[in-house]
Design a protein around this motif. Structure first.
Motif, PDB file in Angstrom:
ATOM      1  N   PHE A  88      85.295  87.420  12.653  1.00 12.67           N
ATOM      2  CA  PHE A  88      86.162  88.604  12.776  1.00 12.67           C
ATOM      3  C   PHE A  88      87.299  88.323  13.765  1.00 12.67           C
ATOM      4  N   PHE A  89      86.996  87.599  14.838  1.00 18.27           N
ATOM      5  CA  PHE A  89      88.000  87.307  15.866  1.00 18.27           C
ATOM      6  C   PHE A  89      88.798  86.043  15.576  1.00 18.27           C
ATOM      7  N   THR A  90      88.197  85.066  14.901  1.00 16.18           N
ATOM      8  CA  THR A  90      88.897  83.790  14.681  1.00 16.18           C
ATOM      9  C   THR A  90      89.792  83.800  13.443  1.00 16.18           C
ATOM     10  N   GLU A 172      90.355  91.326   5.219  1.00 12.05           N
ATOM     11  CA  GLU A 172      89.215  90.430   5.446  1.00 12.05           C
ATOM     12  C   GLU A 172      88.379  90.888   6.637  1.00 12.05           C
ATOM     13  N   MET A 173      89.024  91.354   7.686  1.00  9.89           N
ATOM     14  CA  MET A 173      88.277  91.876   8.834  1.00  9.89           C
ATOM     15  C   MET A 173      87.496  93.125   8.428  1.00  9.89           C
ATOM     16  N   GLY A 174      88.109  93.939   7.563  1.00  8.06           N
ATOM     17  CA  GLY A 174      87.419  95.132   7.070  1.00  8.06           C
ATOM     18  C   GLY A 174      86.183  94.779   6.264  1.00  8.06           C
ATOM     19  N   LYS A 175      86.268  93.725   5.460  1.00 10.39           N
ATOM     20  CA  LYS A 175      85.111  93.284   4.672  1.00 10.39           C
ATOM     21  C   LYS A 175      83.968  92.846   5.594  1.00 10.39           C
ATOM     22  N   ILE A 176      84.320  92.161   6.668  1.00  9.48           N
ATOM     23  CA  ILE A 176      83.297  91.729   7.623  1.00  9.48           C
ATOM     24  C   ILE A 176      82.631  92.935   8.266  1.00  9.48           C
ATOM     25  N   ALA A 177      83.440  93.888   8.724  1.00  8.82           N
ATOM     26  CA  ALA A 177      82.889  95.089   9.363  1.00  8.82           C
ATOM     27  C   ALA A 177      82.002  95.869   8.401  1.00  8.82           C
ATOM     28  N   ASP A 178      82.421  95.977   7.125  1.00  7.71           N
ATOM     29  CA  ASP A 178      81.618  96.684   6.123  1.00  7.71           C
ATOM     30  C   ASP A 178      80.323  95.946   5.845  1.00  7.71           C
ATOM     31  N   LEU A 180      78.666  93.870   7.792  1.00  7.33           N
ATOM     32  CA  LEU A 180      77.747  93.896   8.930  1.00  7.33           C
ATOM     33  C   LEU A 180      77.211  95.300   9.202  1.00  7.33           C
ATOM     34  N   ARG A 181      77.942  96.301   8.719  1.00  6.42           N
ATOM     35  CA  ARG A 181      77.571  97.704   8.975  1.00  6.42           C
ATOM     36  C   ARG A 181      77.341  97.950  10.464  1.00  6.42           C
ATOM     37  N   ASP A 182      78.237  97.389  11.240  1.00  3.19           N
ATOM     38  CA  ASP A 182      78.164  97.516  12.693  1.00  3.19           C
ATOM     39  C   ASP A 182      79.138  98.600  13.145  1.00  3.19           C
ATOM     40  N   ALA A 183      78.615  99.667  13.687  1.00  7.41           N
ATOM     41  CA  ALA A 183      79.435 100.835  14.035  1.00  7.41           C
ATOM     42  C   ALA A 183      80.503 100.489  15.067  1.00  7.41           C
ATOM     43  N   PHE A 184      80.144  99.675  16.053  1.00  6.35           N
ATOM     44  CA  PHE A 184      81.107  99.357  17.102  1.00  6.35           C
ATOM     45  C   PHE A 184      82.226  98.461  16.580  1.00  6.35           C
ATOM     46  N   LEU A 185      81.893  97.510  15.730  1.00  7.66           N
ATOM     47  CA  LEU A 185      82.918  96.641  15.160  1.00  7.66           C
ATOM     48  C   LEU A 185      83.887  97.453  14.306  1.00  7.66           C
ATOM     49  N   LYS A 186      83.363  98.420  13.555  1.00  6.26           N
ATOM     50  CA  LYS A 186      84.230  99.276  12.736  1.00  6.26           C
ATOM     51  C   LYS A 186      85.125 100.136  13.627  1.00  6.26           C
ATOM     52  N   GLU A 187      84.566 100.626  14.725  1.00  8.57           N
ATOM     53  CA  GLU A 187      85.368 101.422  15.661  1.00  8.57           C
ATOM     54  C   GLU A 187      86.490 100.572  16.262  1.00  8.57           C
ATOM     55  N   TYR A 188      86.175  99.335  16.600  1.00  9.86           N
ATOM     56  CA  TYR A 188      87.154  98.413  17.168  1.00  9.86           C
ATOM     57  C   TYR A 188      88.268  98.131  16.153  1.00  9.86           C
ATOM     58  N   LEU A 189      87.877  97.866  14.905  1.00 11.65           N
ATOM     59  CA  LEU A 189      88.858  97.589  13.859  1.00 11.65           C
ATOM     60  C   LEU A 189      89.733  98.803  13.589  1.00 11.65           C
ATOM     61  N   GLY A 220      95.406  98.064   6.340  1.00 10.39           N
ATOM     62  CA  GLY A 220      94.271  98.937   6.092  1.00 10.39           C
ATOM     63  C   GLY A 220      93.267  98.899   7.233  1.00 10.39           C
ATOM     64  N   GLY A 221      92.304  99.797   7.166  1.00  9.14           N
ATOM     65  CA  GLY A 221      91.220  99.798   8.149  1.00  9.14           C
ATOM     66  C   GLY A 221      91.317 100.863   9.207  1.00  9.14           C
ATOM     67  N   GLY A 222      92.442 101.596   9.256  1.00  3.42           N
ATOM     68  CA  GLY A 222      92.617 102.605  10.296  1.00  3.42           C
ATOM     69  C   GLY A 222      92.148 103.980   9.877  1.00  3.42           C
ATOM     70  N   SER A 223      92.223 104.911  10.809  1.00  3.12           N
ATOM     71  CA  SER A 223      91.832 106.293  10.530  1.00  3.12           C
ATOM     72  C   SER A 223      93.040 107.156  10.162  1.00  3.12           C
ATOM     73  N   LEU A 224      94.242 106.696  10.486  1.00  2.48           N
ATOM     74  CA  LEU A 224      95.460 107.449  10.187  1.00  2.48           C
ATOM     75  C   LEU A 224      95.952 107.051   8.799  1.00  2.48           C
ATOM     76  N   PRO A 225      96.061 107.989   7.864  1.00  3.24           N
ATOM     77  CA  PRO A 225      96.429 107.657   6.480  1.00  3.24           C
ATOM     78  C   PRO A 225      97.899 107.297   6.333  1.00  3.24           C
ATOM     79  N   LYS A 226      98.216 106.655   5.215  1.00  2.21           N
ATOM     80  CA  LYS A 226      99.604 106.261   4.953  1.00  2.21           C
ATOM     81  C   LYS A 226     100.546 107.456   4.937  1.00  2.21           C
TER      82      LYS A 226
END
Length: 333
Positions: A88-90, A172-178, A180-189, A220-226
């Motif tokens: 996710f970071f690299t 791609e980062m979104g796919k990783i977060a999805d 892993l189903r990791d709540a904190f990683l999704k919040e970070y993204l 993509g990946g944010g909470s604010l829509p287009k």
């Protein structure tokens, strides 16, 4: 989905490594050093010491930072099985390399800085871009390469390369977060995507861009829509500040955009954006084990490298310490 207990061993190693991170006092000592030699001498007593000892001149400092980060990545990969959090970071480094290689091809610019901190050797990415279909790179990079080239050929605008590859990176980062189903990683993204889109929108407003360009640039990946960005793009900066007043981004937007409007520079916004992300990542400091410790530490190492880069580049260029200090981000510890 990984359990917190899956991170027991790596978290224990990270808690030790956290003790070697540079604190605020360390950064101040390096900043207050009279010149680059004195700054490097201070750093020689840190985790960077062995890499600095191999430097032949100050212009190899970036390589020293890279070697240190490679050791960090290797240590973490040896410490737990699921490397997707690390990826996710690299990933950003692979997409950086792809950007640089494509732009070198289309613009004829051979002055390339390629990162070796990604998942794919930059030589393989370069081979693929030069037509070697046997090059060992993932399908995601192949698809991103062709989309970026198509966008450039259609518009002859190098900016489109950035837009396409930034979107592909966040996808791609979104796919990783999805996955892993990791709540904190999704919040970070989510925070990273939102703040990236706010910055992109403001840049395009300053450049007198149009809605179509904005649509192509948002990730993509944010909470604010287009639709939010389309509306605010046509309104004043104050309207954007007011719209985000009750969100976690209030300080970043209010102070950062006000300064941007007054000076024409995004520097304060970008500093506050980085500070927001490191404050979010700092949650890893306060958990004994779990994914938060890995996410927090990786963010901390990237932030530390950015701080050192700002200081050393400033000193190389003879910028006064007080001016460099204004650009420095918060530390993790």
């Amino acid at each position: 989905m990984a359990k917190d207990t899956d991170f027991l061993y790596v978290s224990a190693r990270i808690k030790y490594l956290e003790s070697k991170l540079l604190g605020k006092n360390d950064i101040e000592r390096i900043l207050d050093a009279p010149g680059t030699d004195e700054a490097l001498k201070i750093l020689s007593d840190s985790e960077y010491g062995s890499d600095i000892a191999e430097m032949e001149n100050i212009y190899e400092f970036e390589n020293a930072l890279g070697k240190s980060m490679l050791r960090t990545i290797k240590t973490l990969k040896e410490s737990f099985k699921d490397h997707e959090i690390i990826t996710f970071f690299t990933l950003k480094n692979d997409f950086h390399n792809l950007k640089v290689i494509i732009k070198a091809m289309v613009l004829g610019n051979d002055n390339m800085y390629l990162s070796h901190l990604g998942e794919v050797p930059p030589e393989e990415i370069k081979k693929y871009a030069e037509g070697e279909t046997s090059a060992s790179i993932p399908d995601s990079l192949k698809v991103a390469y062709h989309r970026a080239m198509e966008a450039y050929e259609l518009t002859k605008d190098p900016q489109q390369i950035d837009f396409v590859l930034d979107q592909a990176l966040f996808d791609e980062m979104g796919k990783i977060a999805d996955n892993l189903r990791d709540a904190f990683l999704k919040e970070y993204l989510t925070a990273l995507a939102d703040l990236t889109n706010i910055r992109t929108m403001m840049r395009l407003k300053k450049m007198d861009g149009d809605i179509r360009t904005l649509d192509n640039a948002l990730v993509g990946g944010g909470s604010l829509p287009k639709v939010f960005f389309r509306e605010k793009f046509l309104e004043s900066s104050q309207s954007l500040i007011e719209a985000l007043d009750a969100t976690p981004y209030q300080q970043v937007v209010s102070e950062g955009i006000t300064h941007w409007d007054q000076t024409g520079s995004p520097s304060v916004f970008e500093k506050l954006m980085d500070n927001y992300m490191i404050s979010l990542a700092r949650r890893g400091l306060y958990k004994p084990f779990g994914s938060e410790t890995v996410i927090g530490y990786l963010a901390a190492r990237e932030n530390e490298m950015k701080l050192l880069r700002i200081i050393m580049v400033g000193k190389i260029n003879g910028i006064p310490s007080d001016m460099i200090r204004e650009r420095l981000r918060n530390v993790y510890v």
